[in-house]
Write a protein that holds these residues in place. Sequence first.
Motif, PDB file in Angstrom:
ATOM      1  N   LEU A   8     -45.049  28.359  38.701  1.00  9.15           N
ATOM      2  CA  LEU A   8     -44.736  28.233  37.658  1.00  9.15           C
ATOM      3  C   LEU A   8     -45.258  26.947  36.611  1.00  9.15           C
ATOM      4  CD1 LEU A   8     -41.528  30.036  37.985  1.00  9.15           C
ATOM      5  CD2 LEU A   8     -43.551  31.072  37.330  1.00  9.15           C
ATOM      6  N   LEU A   9     -45.463  26.962  35.543  1.00 10.09           N
ATOM      7  CA  LEU A   9     -45.528  26.128  34.495  1.00 10.09           C
ATOM      8  C   LEU A   9     -44.903  26.194  33.271  1.00 10.09           C
ATOM      9  CD1 LEU A   9     -47.073  23.093  34.104  1.00 10.09           C
ATOM     10  CD2 LEU A   9     -49.163  24.469  33.388  1.00 10.09           C
ATOM     11  N   CYS A  10     -44.337  25.272  32.533  1.00 11.11           N
ATOM     12  CA  CYS A  10     -43.620  25.701  31.323  1.00 11.11           C
ATOM     13  C   CYS A  10     -44.747  25.308  30.260  1.00 11.11           C
ATOM     14  CB  CYS A  10     -42.449  24.947  31.075  1.00 11.11           C
ATOM     15  SG  CYS A  10     -41.660  25.171  29.549  1.00 11.11           S
ATOM     16  N   PRO A  11     -44.878  26.223  29.479  1.00 15.06           N
ATOM     17  CA  PRO A  11     -46.089  25.799  28.399  1.00 15.06           C
ATOM     18  C   PRO A  11     -45.524  24.650  27.201  1.00 15.06           C
ATOM     19  CG  PRO A  11     -45.103  28.043  28.160  1.00 15.06           C
ATOM     20  CD  PRO A  11     -44.503  27.530  29.430  1.00 15.06           C
ATOM     21  N   GLU A  12     -44.137  24.429  27.396  1.00 14.98           N
ATOM     22  CA  GLU A  12     -43.664  23.620  26.399  1.00 14.98           C
ATOM     23  C   GLU A  12     -43.446  22.137  26.936  1.00 14.98           C
ATOM     24  OE1 GLU A  12     -40.720  24.967  23.499  1.00 14.98           O
ATOM     25  OE2 GLU A  12     -41.510  26.925  23.569  1.00 14.98           O
ATOM     26  N   CYS A  13     -42.845  22.049  28.061  1.00 15.73           N
ATOM     27  CA  CYS A  13     -42.336  20.845  28.843  1.00 15.73           C
ATOM     28  C   CYS A  13     -43.206  20.318  29.738  1.00 15.73           C
ATOM     29  CB  CYS A  13     -40.808  20.588  29.188  1.00 15.73           C
ATOM     30  SG  CYS A  13     -40.420  21.659  30.409  1.00 15.73           S
ATOM     31  N   THR A  14     -44.151  21.327  30.311  1.00 12.86           N
ATOM     32  CA  THR A  14     -45.093  21.312  31.439  1.00 12.86           C
ATOM     33  C   THR A  14     -44.245  21.030  32.646  1.00 12.86           C
ATOM     34  OG1 THR A  14     -45.191  18.806  31.060  1.00 12.86           O
ATOM     35  CG2 THR A  14     -46.807  20.294  29.939  1.00 12.86           C
ATOM     36  N   LYS A  15     -43.135  21.235  32.984  1.00 13.11           N
ATOM     37  CA  LYS A  15     -42.458  21.328  34.243  1.00 13.11           C
ATOM     38  C   LYS A  15     -43.272  22.294  34.928  1.00 13.11           C
ATOM     39  CE  LYS A  15     -38.192  22.662  36.534  1.00 13.11           C
ATOM     40  NZ  LYS A  15     -38.106  21.603  37.372  1.00 13.11           N
ATOM     41  N   LEU A  30     -38.329  38.346  29.009  1.00 13.98           N
ATOM     42  CA  LEU A  30     -38.022  37.189  28.597  1.00 13.98           C
ATOM     43  C   LEU A  30     -37.447  36.098  29.826  1.00 13.98           C
ATOM     44  CD1 LEU A  30     -37.920  35.586  25.893  1.00 13.98           C
ATOM     45  CD2 LEU A  30     -35.635  36.085  25.634  1.00 13.98           C
ATOM     46  N   PHE A  31     -37.903  35.145  29.889  1.00 19.18           N
ATOM     47  CA  PHE A  31     -37.610  34.072  30.747  1.00 19.18           C
ATOM     48  C   PHE A  31     -37.574  32.826  30.187  1.00 19.18           C
ATOM     49  CE2 PHE A  31     -39.068  31.011  34.053  1.00 19.18           C
ATOM     50  CZ  PHE A  31     -38.035  31.167  35.223  1.00 19.18           C
ATOM     51  N   HIS A  32     -36.377  31.997  30.704  1.00 19.42           N
ATOM     52  CA  HIS A  32     -36.232  30.795  30.120  1.00 19.42           C
ATOM     53  C   HIS A  32     -36.530  29.551  31.030  1.00 19.42           C
ATOM     54  CE1 HIS A  32     -33.841  33.028  27.171  1.00 19.42           C
ATOM     55  NE2 HIS A  32     -33.538  33.560  28.146  1.00 19.42           N
ATOM     56  N   CYS A  33     -37.128  28.528  30.717  1.00 22.82           N
ATOM     57  CA  CYS A  33     -37.363  27.319  31.545  1.00 22.82           C
ATOM     58  C   CYS A  33     -36.135  26.685  31.968  1.00 22.82           C
ATOM     59  CB  CYS A  33     -38.453  26.398  30.602  1.00 22.82           C
ATOM     60  SG  CYS A  33     -38.528  24.658  31.636  1.00 22.82           S
ATOM     61  N   PRO A  34     -35.861  26.307  33.245  1.00 23.64           N
ATOM     62  CA  PRO A  34     -34.775  25.649  33.464  1.00 23.64           C
ATOM     63  C   PRO A  34     -34.746  24.147  33.205  1.00 23.64           C
ATOM     64  CG  PRO A  34     -36.276  25.824  35.406  1.00 23.64           C
ATOM     65  CD  PRO A  34     -36.867  26.685  34.300  1.00 23.64           C
ATOM     66  N   ASN A  35     -35.612  23.632  32.631  1.00 23.59           N
ATOM     67  CA  ASN A  35     -35.793  22.065  32.037  1.00 23.59           C
ATOM     68  C   ASN A  35     -35.600  22.040  30.772  1.00 23.59           C
ATOM     69  OD1 ASN A  35     -36.273  19.542  32.904  1.00 23.59           O
ATOM     70  ND2 ASN A  35     -38.141  19.679  31.770  1.00 23.59           N
ATOM     71  N   CYS A  36     -36.294  22.890  29.972  1.00 29.52           N
ATOM     72  CA  CYS A  36     -36.178  22.706  28.426  1.00 29.52           C
ATOM     73  C   CYS A  36     -35.568  23.928  27.585  1.00 29.52           C
ATOM     74  CB  CYS A  36     -37.483  22.314  27.853  1.00 29.52           C
ATOM     75  SG  CYS A  36     -38.836  23.809  27.720  1.00 29.52           S
ATOM     76  N   HIS A  37     -35.343  25.013  28.424  1.00 29.14           N
ATOM     77  CA  HIS A  37     -34.965  26.203  28.069  1.00 29.14           C
ATOM     78  C   HIS A  37     -35.721  26.949  27.143  1.00 29.14           C
ATOM     79  CE1 HIS A  37     -31.343  25.123  30.186  1.00 29.14           C
ATOM     80  NE2 HIS A  37     -31.296  23.913  29.569  1.00 29.14           N
ATOM     81  N   ALA A  38     -37.050  26.708  27.097  1.00 27.28           N
ATOM     82  CA  ALA A  38     -38.015  27.517  26.368  1.00 27.28           C
ATOM     83  C   ALA A  38     -38.160  29.009  26.772  1.00 27.28           C
ATOM     84  CB  ALA A  38     -39.268  26.916  26.481  1.00 27.28           C
ATOM     85  N   SER A  39     -37.997  29.701  25.673  1.00 29.22           N
ATOM     86  CA  SER A  39     -38.027  31.172  26.251  1.00 29.22           C
ATOM     87  C   SER A  39     -39.403  31.920  25.837  1.00 29.22           C
ATOM     88  CB  SER A  39     -36.834  31.990  25.349  1.00 29.22           C
ATOM     89  OG  SER A  39     -35.819  31.458  25.436  1.00 29.22           O
ATOM     90  N   ARG A  40     -40.071  32.484  26.806  1.00 28.91           N
ATOM     91  CA  ARG A  40     -41.348  33.205  26.638  1.00 28.91           C
ATOM     92  C   ARG A  40     -41.123  34.177  27.411  1.00 28.91           C
ATOM     93  NH1 ARG A  40     -45.925  29.351  24.710  1.00 28.91           N
ATOM     94  NH2 ARG A  40     -44.824  27.681  23.642  1.00 28.91           N
ATOM     95  N   ARG A  41     -42.433  35.203  27.718  1.00 29.26           N
ATOM     96  CA  ARG A  41     -42.446  36.221  28.768  1.00 29.26           C
ATOM     97  C   ARG A  41     -42.593  35.443  29.935  1.00 29.26           C
ATOM     98  NH1 ARG A  41     -46.903  39.469  28.249  1.00 29.26           N
ATOM     99  NH2 ARG A  41     -47.977  37.681  27.764  1.00 29.26           N
ATOM    100  N   THR A  42     -42.256  35.898  30.938  1.00 27.10           N
ATOM    101  CA  THR A  42     -42.434  35.241  32.338  1.00 27.10           C
ATOM    102  C   THR A  42     -43.787  35.355  32.763  1.00 27.10           C
ATOM    103  OG1 THR A  42     -40.528  36.802  33.021  1.00 27.10           O
ATOM    104  CG2 THR A  42     -41.679  35.783  34.719  1.00 27.10           C
TER     105      THR A  42
END
Length: 59
Positions: A8-15, A30-42
């Motif tokens: 997985l790769l967060c499109p916002e924080c790049t974690k 909906l899925f939430h990044c565990p680092n920045c909490h961005a919400s997008r489709r999985t």
Amino acid sequence: MDETSVQLLCPECTKDWQQAPTDLPAPADLFHCPNCHASRRTAEFTRTDRDLQTLKTLG
């Protein structure tokens, strides 16, 4: 036996991280990044098309 994981790769924080597909919501949910909490489709968090296919098949 090796456990399958999805990259997985967060499109916002790049974690980037790996997680078992059975621990993730469906690709359209909906899925939430565990680092920045961005919400997008999985599906938007999957790193490659192969990861997306693995999620669709085993998730």
